[in-house]
Scaffold this motif. Structure first.
Motif, PDB file in Angstrom:
ATOM      1  N   LEU A   8       0.849  -1.189   0.000  1.00  0.00           N
ATOM      2  CA  LEU A   8       0.000   0.000   0.000  1.00  0.00           C
ATOM      3  C   LEU A   8       0.888   1.244   0.000  1.00  0.00           C
ATOM      4  N   TYR A   9       0.757   2.052  -1.056  1.00  0.00           N
ATOM      5  CA  TYR A   9       1.560   3.278  -1.162  1.00  0.00           C
ATOM      6  C   TYR A   9       0.756   4.441  -0.615  1.00  0.00           C
ATOM      7  N   ILE A  10       1.340   5.130   0.345  1.00  0.00           N
ATOM      8  CA  ILE A  10       0.643   6.254   0.970  1.00  0.00           C
ATOM      9  C   ILE A  10       1.545   7.487   0.990  1.00  0.00           C
ATOM     10  N   ASN A  11       0.942   8.608   1.309  1.00  0.00           N
ATOM     11  CA  ASN A  11       1.694   9.853   1.362  1.00  0.00           C
ATOM     12  C   ASN A  11       1.601  10.430   2.765  1.00  0.00           C
ATOM     13  N   GLY A  12       2.621  10.107   3.579  1.00  0.00           N
ATOM     14  CA  GLY A  12       2.709  10.654   4.938  1.00  0.00           C
ATOM     15  C   GLY A  12       1.442  10.417   5.741  1.00  0.00           C
ATOM     16  N   HIS A  15      -5.017  12.466   5.176  1.00  0.00           N
ATOM     17  CA  HIS A  15      -6.153  11.751   5.743  1.00  0.00           C
ATOM     18  C   HIS A  15      -6.610  10.586   4.879  1.00  0.00           C
ATOM     19  N   ILE A  16      -6.494  10.719   3.553  1.00  0.00           N
ATOM     20  CA  ILE A  16      -6.905   9.566   2.740  1.00  0.00           C
ATOM     21  C   ILE A  16      -5.925   8.410   2.906  1.00  0.00           C
ATOM     22  N   SER A  17      -4.664   8.716   3.236  1.00  0.00           N
ATOM     23  CA  SER A  17      -3.679   7.650   3.460  1.00  0.00           C
ATOM     24  C   SER A  17      -4.033   6.885   4.728  1.00  0.00           C
ATOM     25  N   VAL A  18      -4.282   7.620   5.788  1.00  0.00           N
ATOM     26  CA  VAL A  18      -4.622   6.999   7.067  1.00  0.00           C
ATOM     27  C   VAL A  18      -5.907   6.179   6.924  1.00  0.00           C
ATOM     28  N   GLU A  19      -6.865   6.761   6.214  1.00  0.00           N
ATOM     29  CA  GLU A  19      -8.142   6.108   5.994  1.00  0.00           C
ATOM     30  C   GLU A  19      -7.945   4.768   5.274  1.00  0.00           C
ATOM     31  N   ALA A  20      -7.073   4.806   4.247  1.00  0.00           N
ATOM     32  CA  ALA A  20      -6.854   3.598   3.454  1.00  0.00           C
ATOM     33  C   ALA A  20      -6.244   2.485   4.301  1.00  0.00           C
ATOM     34  N   ILE A  21      -5.267   2.837   5.145  1.00  0.00           N
ATOM     35  CA  ILE A  21      -4.625   1.817   5.986  1.00  0.00           C
ATOM     36  C   ILE A  21      -5.667   1.187   6.914  1.00  0.00           C
ATOM     37  N   ASP A  22      -6.463   2.045   7.534  1.00  0.00           N
ATOM     38  CA  ASP A  22      -7.488   1.546   8.467  1.00  0.00           C
ATOM     39  C   ASP A  22      -8.488   0.633   7.756  1.00  0.00           C
ATOM     40  N   ASN A  23      -8.979   1.096   6.626  1.00  0.00           N
ATOM     41  CA  ASN A  23      -9.972   0.314   5.907  1.00  0.00           C
ATOM     42  C   ASN A  23      -9.427  -1.043   5.488  1.00  0.00           C
ATOM     43  N   LEU A  76     -10.139   3.180  -0.356  1.00  0.00           N
ATOM     44  CA  LEU A  76     -10.673   1.841  -0.076  1.00  0.00           C
ATOM     45  C   LEU A  76     -11.902   1.910   0.832  1.00  0.00           C
ATOM     46  N   THR A  77     -12.797   2.800   0.508  1.00  0.00           N
ATOM     47  CA  THR A  77     -13.939   3.057   1.386  1.00  0.00           C
ATOM     48  C   THR A  77     -15.083   2.062   1.222  1.00  0.00           C
ATOM     49  N   VAL A  78     -15.189   1.418   0.078  1.00  0.00           N
ATOM     50  CA  VAL A  78     -16.320   0.515  -0.135  1.00  0.00           C
ATOM     51  C   VAL A  78     -15.856  -0.924   0.039  1.00  0.00           C
ATOM     52  N   LYS A  79     -16.239  -1.492   1.152  1.00  0.00           N
ATOM     53  CA  LYS A  79     -15.732  -2.802   1.562  1.00  0.00           C
ATOM     54  C   LYS A  79     -15.939  -3.881   0.485  1.00  0.00           C
TER      55      LYS A  79
ATOM     56  N   TYR B 106      -8.809   9.854  -3.977  1.00  0.00           N
ATOM     57  CA  TYR B 106      -7.354   9.757  -4.147  1.00  0.00           C
ATOM     58  C   TYR B 106      -6.842  11.117  -4.609  1.00  0.00           C
ATOM     59  N   ASP B 107      -5.531  11.280  -4.589  1.00  0.00           N
ATOM     60  CA  ASP B 107      -4.952  12.473  -5.199  1.00  0.00           C
ATOM     61  C   ASP B 107      -3.755  12.027  -6.039  1.00  0.00           C
ATOM     62  N   LEU B 108      -3.079  12.969  -6.687  1.00  0.00           N
ATOM     63  CA  LEU B 108      -1.935  12.585  -7.523  1.00  0.00           C
ATOM     64  C   LEU B 108      -0.611  12.909  -6.835  1.00  0.00           C
ATOM     65  N   SER B 109      -0.603  12.828  -5.515  1.00  0.00           N
ATOM     66  CA  SER B 109       0.633  13.198  -4.814  1.00  0.00           C
ATOM     67  C   SER B 109       1.765  12.244  -5.150  1.00  0.00           C
TER      68      SER B 109
END
Lengths: 91, 482
Positions: A8-12, A15-23, A76-79, B106-109
């Protein structure tokens, strides 16, 4: 090598990164507890990995095992869709 | 006060843009498919490396990196070395085979981080994003993508790079882009066109706007040269500032010099108009023969072969073979149809730069004009005459009229304002006899003999005789004795 392998690639801490990990963790722990390996890659800390994998959108989830490799983008909001994308629907 | 520009190094572009692309900003290049957007962008980076030692980043959203490398190699750009030395860095953002599913926001970061990293790694001064349309096919959310791209352009400015973003358009004359990207890339817009006009392709470049800066308005022709890539022919930017020489040169015919008030001016363009067989090529031959020692003349023949020309010259007592052997003459015979006018122009310029002639003769322009539209031909003549004048070369062009006596040609009407001297060769029917006539219609900046004179041709060449006296209406084709 029967475990599900996920990158899973995230950016720091965006909030969408944190959300994705949790989901993702919620889904996997519910469906395949102990049967998956999740590697979280922060592109801020490891930009070379992002370059290698050709990442544009964040978050990006790559299933490297079982083959074929599949990609998913978004928080990854929709299970049900995440499960379908990972091939976990009929478990 | 004009804003700072970054010299691109692309031939003539820096001229029409009054110095190059706006420094530290993003310029949008829009054009239909096949208009040369990718080539222009790649050239921008290549020239940066070759001429200014500035590194560049090329982001491809569409074409595969390996395909781009192959294309660049065909232009003799040493992409492999540049990449090895870190002067050219690719960011591969092209769509990969595997389908990706979208679930949530998502974004394009990811892209932004990679781009910034590539720029800082090679200390890039120039960046290309080609082409933005593909981002919108890869990702569906138009509005958020637009916002993401806006952030990218801010980052490009922050990193002190001058950049190009390319985009597609569907019509040659219509909306700047089909994607609405001009909403945030509105300051600097260049449009490339590839228009089909009367069965001919016409490539043009137009700087639509450079906010806060001077630039040439309107379309400029360009051509894609196999070695120099994009070469712009800057029409609108041509100035009439060349020096005007008062030095006279001989036409090769003493009597004609006399009629012109002492010969042609050295940097003038002479138009010789006449029907088939009226003696145009003969005047050209004399013009060639008029070169002095150590001078050189270039003859571009679009109608006759070398053999024909040499044989005819021999018939008038002139030895072209000897002149060519001595390096004073170069005869180039080209079929007009082999290339477009823009390519002919580049070819002529290349020959002139190499041979450095003092005189140039083109026989005939009419043959060249057949291959193009009126507009393109006029632009060709403007560019050619301007080029010759800058080099202080005397030029003699011939045009063919359709009627045997009287009349003018289309070619002539198009280009006569651009020439300094016009010589008319006409047949005159007099008492059942076809006689030849010659007159100097125009001689810019000098007095000239305004009479219409008869002339004959024999094995020594041209003999200009006395004016027709007591005859009027010669140029209308219906002479009357008064």
């Amino acid at each position: 090598m029967s475990k599900l392998a996920l990158h899973l690639y995230i950016n720091g801490k965006s909030h969408i990164s944190v959300e994705a990990i949790d989901n993702l963790n919620t889904i996997c722990q519910e469906k395949v507890p102990g049967e998956y390996e999740l590697e979280v890659i922060d592109i801020q800390l490891d930009p070379d990995r992002a370059e290698e994998a050709g990442i544009l959108a964040i978050p990006t989830l790559i299933r490297t095992w079982p083959l074929p490799v599949t990609r998913m983008i978004g928080a990854l909001t929709v299970k049900s869709r995440v499960m379908a994308g990972l091939g976990l629907s009929n478990l | 006060m004009s804003i700072k520009k970054l010299q691109t190094g692309i031939t003539a572009f820096d001229h029409i843009s009054a110095g190059g692309l706006p420094y530290g900003r993003t310029t949008l290049i829009s054009g239909s498919s096949g208009c040369g957007k990718t080539l222009f962008s790649a050239q921008f980076l290549a020239m940066g490396i070759q001429l200014f030692d500035q590194a560049g980043v090329f982001v491809t959203f569409e074409e595969q990196v390996e395909d781009i490398r192959i294309n660049l190699r065909t232009l003799n750009w040493d992409i492999d070395t540049w990449e090895k030395e870190g002067k050219w860095v690719f960011v591969d953002a092209s769509q990969k085979d595997d389908d990706s599913l979208t679930v949530g926001d998502y974004d394009l970061s990811g892209f932004q981080v990679r781009l910034e990293r590539a720029i800082t790694k090679c200390n890039a001064k120039r960046v290309v994003l080609d082409s933005i349309g593909s981002v919108f096919t890869q990702f569906q959310e138009m509005n958020s993508i637009r916002h993401e791209l806006f952030k990218v352009t801010l980052a490009l400015g922050r990193l002190d790079t001058t950049s190009i973003i390319t985009t597609e358009r569907t019509e040659e004359y219509g909306k700047v882009s089909r994607l609405g990207v001009e909403e945030f890339l509105t300051d600097n817009v260049i449009i490339l066109r590839n228009v089909l006009s009367e069965e001919k392709r016409r490539r043009t470049i137009e700087i639509l706007k450079f906010r806060g800066s001077m630039h040439e308005k309107g379309e400029n022709l360009f051509t894609i040269h196999p070695e120099q890539a994009i070469v712009i022919i800057p029409l609108s930017a041509m100035d009439l500032k060349y020096r005007s020489s008062s030095v006279r040169v001989t036409s090769g015919v003493a009597k004609l010099d006399e009629m012109c008030g002492g010969g042609f001016y050295r940097d003038s363009i002479i138009l010789v108009s006449g029907s088939i067989g009226a003696g145009k090529t003969l005047l050209v031959a004399n013009f060639i023969n008029g070169i002095q020692k150590k001078e050189r003349c270039l003859l571009l023949a679009f109608e006759e072969s070398r053999e024909q020309l040499f044989r005819n010259a021999t018939g008038w007592g002139q030895d072209f073979a000897k002149l060519e052997e001595d390096g004073q003459l170069k005869v180039v015979c080209i079929y007009p149809e082999v290339s477009s006018l823009e390519d002919h122009l580049l070819n002529i310029q290349a020959i002139v730069k190499e041979f450095k002639p003092d005189r140039i003769a083109i026989d005939s322009l009419s043959a060249l004009s057949r291959t193009s539209t009126d507009k393109a031909f006029r632009e060709f003549i403007i560019a050619l005459t301007s080029f010759l004048k800058h080099q202080e070369i005397t030029g003699m062009f011939t045009v063919t009229t359709t009627l045997l006596s009287g009349g003018t040609s289309d070619t002539e009407g198009n280009i006569s304002p651009l020439t300094d001297t016009i010589i008319l060769l006409r047949y005159v029917e007099m008492s059942g006899d076809m006689q030849r006539s010659l007159s100097v219609l125009k001689m810019r900046g000098s007095k000239h003999d305004s009479s219409i004179r008869g002339f004959t041709i024999d094995d020594k060449g041209i003999n200009i005789g006395e004016p027709f006296i007591g005859v009027s209406g010669i140029l209308t084709g219906i002479p009357l004795r008064s």
